[in-house]
Design a protein around this motif. Structure first.
Motif, PDB file in Angstrom:
ATOM      1  N   THR B  83     -31.814 -29.379  25.872  1.00 43.34           N
ATOM      2  CA  THR B  83     -30.673 -28.847  25.157  1.00 43.34           C
ATOM      3  C   THR B  83     -30.809 -29.287  23.702  1.00 43.34           C
ATOM      4  O   THR B  83     -31.651 -30.126  23.376  1.00 43.34           O
ATOM      5  CB  THR B  83     -29.350 -29.384  25.742  1.00 43.34           C
ATOM      6  OG1 THR B  83     -29.397 -30.815  25.718  1.00 43.34           O
ATOM      7  CG2 THR B  83     -29.150 -28.911  27.165  1.00 43.34           C
ATOM      8  N   TYR B 133     -39.115 -16.939  19.000  1.00 39.74           N
ATOM      9  CA  TYR B 133     -38.771 -17.566  20.284  1.00 39.74           C
ATOM     10  C   TYR B 133     -37.667 -16.747  20.937  1.00 39.74           C
ATOM     11  O   TYR B 133     -36.628 -16.496  20.325  1.00 39.74           O
ATOM     12  CB  TYR B 133     -38.307 -19.014  20.064  1.00 39.74           C
ATOM     13  CG  TYR B 133     -37.860 -19.695  21.350  1.00 39.74           C
ATOM     14  CD1 TYR B 133     -38.755 -20.434  22.096  1.00 39.74           C
ATOM     15  CD2 TYR B 133     -36.547 -19.575  21.807  1.00 39.74           C
ATOM     16  CE1 TYR B 133     -38.360 -21.052  23.278  1.00 39.74           C
ATOM     17  CE2 TYR B 133     -36.140 -20.176  22.988  1.00 39.74           C
ATOM     18  CZ  TYR B 133     -37.047 -20.919  23.723  1.00 39.74           C
ATOM     19  OH  TYR B 133     -36.639 -21.516  24.904  1.00 39.74           O
ATOM     20  N   PRO B 134     -37.865 -16.307  22.175  1.00 38.23           N
ATOM     21  CA  PRO B 134     -36.838 -15.466  22.815  1.00 38.23           C
ATOM     22  C   PRO B 134     -35.700 -16.295  23.424  1.00 38.23           C
ATOM     23  O   PRO B 134     -35.834 -16.807  24.527  1.00 38.23           O
ATOM     24  CB  PRO B 134     -37.614 -14.720  23.904  1.00 38.23           C
ATOM     25  CG  PRO B 134     -38.961 -15.359  23.995  1.00 38.23           C
ATOM     26  CD  PRO B 134     -39.050 -16.494  23.021  1.00 38.23           C
ATOM     27  N   PHE B 135     -34.603 -16.399  22.682  1.00 38.51           N
ATOM     28  CA  PHE B 135     -33.408 -17.051  23.229  1.00 38.51           C
ATOM     29  C   PHE B 135     -32.716 -16.089  24.193  1.00 38.51           C
ATOM     30  O   PHE B 135     -32.825 -14.869  24.060  1.00 38.51           O
ATOM     31  CB  PHE B 135     -32.431 -17.418  22.106  1.00 38.51           C
ATOM     32  CG  PHE B 135     -32.804 -18.652  21.333  1.00 38.51           C
ATOM     33  CD1 PHE B 135     -32.640 -19.916  21.882  1.00 38.51           C
ATOM     34  CD2 PHE B 135     -33.327 -18.547  20.044  1.00 38.51           C
ATOM     35  CE1 PHE B 135     -32.971 -21.059  21.165  1.00 38.51           C
ATOM     36  CE2 PHE B 135     -33.664 -19.690  19.321  1.00 38.51           C
ATOM     37  CZ  PHE B 135     -33.493 -20.947  19.878  1.00 38.51           C
ATOM     38  N   PRO B 136     -31.971 -16.639  25.158  1.00 39.76           N
ATOM     39  CA  PRO B 136     -31.226 -15.762  26.065  1.00 39.76           C
ATOM     40  C   PRO B 136     -29.941 -15.245  25.412  1.00 39.76           C
ATOM     41  O   PRO B 136     -29.479 -15.785  24.410  1.00 39.76           O
ATOM     42  CB  PRO B 136     -30.893 -16.697  27.228  1.00 39.76           C
ATOM     43  CG  PRO B 136     -30.784 -18.057  26.596  1.00 39.76           C
ATOM     44  CD  PRO B 136     -31.784 -18.074  25.456  1.00 39.76           C
ATOM     45  N   GLN B 144     -27.613 -17.130  22.857  1.00 43.60           N
ATOM     46  CA  GLN B 144     -27.297 -18.542  23.137  1.00 43.60           C
ATOM     47  C   GLN B 144     -28.449 -19.421  22.661  1.00 43.60           C
ATOM     48  O   GLN B 144     -29.515 -19.423  23.254  1.00 43.60           O
ATOM     49  CB  GLN B 144     -27.045 -18.733  24.635  1.00 43.60           C
ATOM     50  CG  GLN B 144     -25.826 -17.999  25.151  1.00 43.60           C
ATOM     51  CD  GLN B 144     -24.517 -18.584  24.610  1.00 43.60           C
ATOM     52  OE1 GLN B 144     -24.417 -19.783  24.361  1.00 43.60           O
ATOM     53  NE2 GLN B 144     -23.521 -17.720  24.414  1.00 43.60           N
ATOM     54  N   ARG B 146     -28.699 -22.799  22.481  1.00 43.87           N
ATOM     55  CA  ARG B 146     -28.304 -24.169  22.793  1.00 43.87           C
ATOM     56  C   ARG B 146     -29.378 -24.960  23.507  1.00 43.87           C
ATOM     57  O   ARG B 146     -29.212 -26.141  23.775  1.00 43.87           O
ATOM     58  CB  ARG B 146     -27.066 -24.162  23.698  1.00 43.87           C
ATOM     59  CG  ARG B 146     -25.856 -23.621  23.020  1.00 43.87           C
ATOM     60  CD  ARG B 146     -24.852 -23.111  24.052  1.00 43.87           C
ATOM     61  NE  ARG B 146     -23.701 -22.561  23.374  1.00 43.87           N
ATOM     62  CZ  ARG B 146     -22.654 -23.288  22.988  1.00 43.87           C
ATOM     63  NH1 ARG B 146     -22.625 -24.574  23.215  1.00 43.87           N
ATOM     64  NH2 ARG B 146     -21.656 -22.720  22.354  1.00 43.87           N
ATOM     65  N   SER B 147     -30.452 -24.308  23.893  1.00 46.36           N
ATOM     66  CA  SER B 147     -31.496 -25.037  24.600  1.00 46.36           C
ATOM     67  C   SER B 147     -32.846 -24.385  24.325  1.00 46.36           C
ATOM     68  O   SER B 147     -32.918 -23.237  23.874  1.00 46.36           O
ATOM     69  CB  SER B 147     -31.220 -25.028  26.109  1.00 46.36           C
ATOM     70  OG  SER B 147     -31.172 -23.701  26.595  1.00 46.36           O
ATOM     71  N   LEU B 148     -33.894 -25.137  24.577  1.00 44.58           N
ATOM     72  CA  LEU B 148     -35.254 -24.653  24.360  1.00 44.58           C
ATOM     73  C   LEU B 148     -36.092 -24.993  25.583  1.00 44.58           C
ATOM     74  O   LEU B 148     -35.968 -26.091  26.123  1.00 44.58           O
ATOM     75  CB  LEU B 148     -35.875 -25.340  23.134  1.00 44.58           C
ATOM     76  CG  LEU B 148     -35.309 -24.954  21.769  1.00 44.58           C
ATOM     77  CD1 LEU B 148     -35.674 -26.011  20.731  1.00 44.58           C
ATOM     78  CD2 LEU B 148     -35.809 -23.581  21.343  1.00 44.58           C
ATOM     79  N   GLN B 149     -36.930 -24.068  26.001  1.00 39.60           N
ATOM     80  CA  GLN B 149     -37.880 -24.378  27.060  1.00 39.60           C
ATOM     81  C   GLN B 149     -39.183 -24.798  26.392  1.00 39.60           C
ATOM     82  O   GLN B 149     -39.727 -24.089  25.537  1.00 39.60           O
ATOM     83  CB  GLN B 149     -38.042 -23.183  27.998  1.00 39.60           C
ATOM     84  CG  GLN B 149     -36.726 -22.935  28.772  1.00 39.60           C
ATOM     85  CD  GLN B 149     -36.821 -21.951  29.910  1.00 39.60           C
ATOM     86  OE1 GLN B 149     -37.703 -21.095  29.919  1.00 39.60           O
ATOM     87  NE2 GLN B 149     -35.906 -22.060  30.864  1.00 39.60           N
ATOM     88  N   ALA B 316     -32.689 -22.262  34.634  1.00 43.57           N
ATOM     89  CA  ALA B 316     -32.473 -23.153  33.496  1.00 43.57           C
ATOM     90  C   ALA B 316     -33.658 -24.100  33.324  1.00 43.57           C
ATOM     91  O   ALA B 316     -34.168 -24.282  32.224  1.00 43.57           O
ATOM     92  CB  ALA B 316     -31.186 -23.956  33.689  1.00 43.57           C
TER      93      ALA B 316
END
Lengths: 110, 567
Positions: B83, B133-136, B144, B146-149, B316
């Motif tokens: 996150t 970077y493809p955010f959801p 969103q 709020r987080s990164l893979q 997630a």
């Protein structure tokens, strides 16, 4: 730890040699790379997800080496399973687009 | 004698063969060293290093980035998911983000730095989206961020850094810093382990972004994080801060490497006999799992997640489920055992002391970013990992890269004509102290014996800290006496030395802090002591000293007022 480089699937691109953070593999001229320093493997799965042909399998056991069978891994769908889940590879949508962390953390109870 | 006078001459070869006296230089088995010049050298290819390189290159600097492993796969972030400590830019959101942290961080953070990091993180997260970077997006179509893979994030950063014309040297662990005769950092030296040679980069400024130190605990992606950068910085004269906040442990299956705590928020814990253990809290005092493990095996089952929610958990953090799926455990219905792996300063907050707004260290020409640097300014004595560290790495990386580029530009052509000297010691320039030199493996094992046990490091007491510290001090001459006979052994020797140094800074600081604050828990001083609301600076290698650094009075008064109002 890394347990398998499938000699039938490997295309000798040596990407695993390049990306391994702990330098576990050695390139072999005209051949499949070798797992030269398995004891250095940190079980991070990076070689497996970078492998373009799903030739590699990282067993979850980080402390000891375990025997694996390629045919069983194919039958159970585990060979290449993590790469599929993160949506890497041709024709796949990248997993981060479906990252639901924002929904999970909303309900985090600690 | 000017460097230029023998730059391409035979004399230089002689000097290089003497190699400032370092082990293996001039060894006929090795290929000729790679020699490069750059405005900015970035050591480390995790998020902080990638941001530093991109930021410096964006200011027109010629940048070289070296990584021990590979920019894109190395480090704690690349193999995980995180996150982001992130807030919308409005004043209310920013205040909330800070207040939530101040409740848990032990009041050692700095509100001004928190503001800066929140703003820089907000901007950089938008950049990450622009980088591709493809955010959801949520059900309403709102993106969103709020987080990164990890794998996707670092793959994106590698592409961006390469596009910015940064020269990237993978599989090239750094060994030591080069200083000019004024004590200013002027480059570094290391090895290209797949090319069988040394590298030297002479640079106007150096950014250390080598990550924290997790003591080879096999925590996910962390075995490259052996504290090498802090060792190099200390040899150059830099100090550290917050090294007592270095005992974060993360849960994993006992046999596996994946150390992710988020999903355990839906767990019921039990003992061997099945009796339920009360919930594991987070943050200070959140050591219920460790306390339970001291009494016997602990099990968990994620039985608080309904089937719909289980799907969300899997998308997630796919990596959390890999070891379960591969060992045939259904974590939602079957009890599974847990252990804790030490993550040291990776999810701790201590590191190289930051001395200025661009993440300068106290050594001219040297900058520190990410987990290699102290994160106390935003995280105080507790980080918990991901969120804070993700924000810090992209902010401190961005600033240090820009600061280093400007500093290098101010030197002009002089940057590469300085006479330089390598200042690395342990393992590089063996000192025959008469100590029996065990191999690096033995030294590492002995460090681990002191830092892994929960009843030594998680739950600390004066006598145990002092006992460990004595043994660790005695280990230092052995680290100095190591005589590596191959490049691989050389890298191992430096890692072992860095771990001995870290353990000593940690325990010397932990002994000094006679209270419990943040993640630092002293069983013999279980309460927070308002008289110790200061940071602890540690430094030195042969002799280690620790001294308090007072938070500025004005800031303390403001903070105390705020706390009173909040109460």
């Amino acid at each position: 730890m890394i347990e398998l480089i499938s000699p039938t699937r490997c295309i000798e691109c040596n990407l695993c040699v390049k990306v391994c953070p702990t330098n576990v593999f050695d390139e072999v001229r005209g051949g499949v790379p070798v797992i030269a320093r398995q004891e250095d493997c940190q079980t991070c799965y990076q070689c497996e997800i970078h492998c373009p042909v799903d030739a590699m399998y990282v067993a979850p056991e980080a402390e000891v080496s375990v025997a694996v069978d390629e045919n069983e891994l194919i039958a159970s769908g585990l060979l290449g399973s993590y790469r599929k889940e993160i949506g890497w590879g041709k024709g796949r949508e990248r997993g981060s687009k479906f990252d639901t962390t924002y929904l999970v953390t909303r309900q985090f109870r600690g | 004698m000017l460097w230029t006078s023998f730059r391409f001459g035979a004399l230089r070869k002689v000097v290089a063969a003497m190699g400032d006296g370092i082990a293996l230089v001039g060894n006929p088995q090795l290929d000729e060293a790679l020699e490069l010049t750059a405005d900015v050298l970035v050591i480390g290819g995790g998020p902080a290093g990638a941001w530093a390189a991109w930021s410096a290159a964006s200011r027109g600097a010629r940048v070289v980035l070296v990584d021990k492993g590979y920019l894109g796969s190395s480090g704690a972030a690349a193999s995980g998911g995180m996150t982001i400590w992130h807030s919308e830019p409005d004043a209310d959101s920013r205040e909330r983000a800070k207040e939530n942290r101040r409740k848990v961080d032990g009041l050692l953070s700095d509100l001004g730095w928190m503001d800066r990091v929140l703003e820089q993180t907000y901007q950089n997260v938008q950049r990450i989206e622009q980088f591709g970077y493809p955010f959801p997006a949520d059900a309403e179509g709102n993106v969103q961020r709020r987080s990164l893979q990890g794998p996707e994030y670092l793959r994106t950063m590698r592409r961006v850094v390469k596009d910015a014309k940064v020269t990237v040297l993978d599989q090239s662990p750094a060994l030591e810093l080069l200083l000019d005769y004024d004590g200013t950092v002027a480059g570094a030296r290391g090895v290209q382990r797949q090319e069988n040679r040394f590298w030297t980069v002479r640079a106007g400024a150096v950014v250390i972004a080598t990550g924290g130190c997790a003591f080879l605990s096999k925590s996910l992606g962390c075995n490259v994080l052996t504290g090498d950068g802090a060792l190099m910085a200390a040899e150059a004269g830099s100090s550290l801060s917050g090294m007592e906040f270095s005992n974060h442990y993360a849960p994993s299956l006992p046999f596996a490497s994946v150390t992710k705590g988020l999903m355990l928020g839906w767990a019921t814990y039990s003992r061997e006999d099945g009796t339920v253990i009360a919930g594991r809290g987070r943050g200070p005092g959140g050591n219920a799992l460790g306390a339970a493990l001291l009494e016997g095996p602990v099990y968990a089952v994620l039985d608080k997640a309904d089937p719909e929610f289980q799907k969300l958990m899997r998308t997630a953090q796919p990596n959390f489920f890999v070891p379960f799926d591969r060992s045939g455990i259904d974590p939602f219905t079957q009890r599974f055992p847990l252990k804790l792996r030490l993550e040291g300063t990776v999810r701790g907050t201590g590191g190289i002391r930051i001395a200025g707004p661009n993440c300068e260290t106290s050594v001219p020409g040297l900058y520190a970013a990410g987990d290699a640097a102290s994160r106390e300014v935003i995280a105080g004595g507790v980080s918990g990992g991901g969120a804070l560290n993700a924000a810090w790495s992209m902010s401190s990386g961005f600033w240090s890269g820009a600061g280093a580029a400007d500093y290098a530009a101010s030197l002009g052509a002089r940057a590469h004509t300085r006479s330089v000297l390598g200042v690395g010691r342990a393992g590089l320039r063996p000192v025959p102290y008469g100590a029996t030199a065990g191999g690096a493996g033995e030294i590492v094992a002995r460090v681990q014996e002191e830092v892994f046990p929960y009843d030594r490091n998680m739950f600390r007491t004066g006598p145990k800290l002092a006992g460990s510290l004595d043994r660790l001090h005695a280990l230092w001459p052995q680290a100095l006496a190591q005589q590596p006979s191959s490049l691989r052994e050389l890298v191992r020797a430096r890692e072992a030395a860095a771990m001995v140094a870290h353990a000593r800074w940690m325990y010397a600081s932990a002994l000094e802090r006679t209270e419990s604050r943040g993640m630092h828990v002293r069983l013999d001083y279980p309460h927070l002591d308002p008289g110790q609301q200061h940071r602890l600076i540690s430094s030195g290698l042969d002799h280690i000293w620790v001294r308090p650094e007072t938070l500025s009075l004005g800031r303390r008064v403001r903070e105390i007022k705020r706390e009173l109002v909040a109460a």
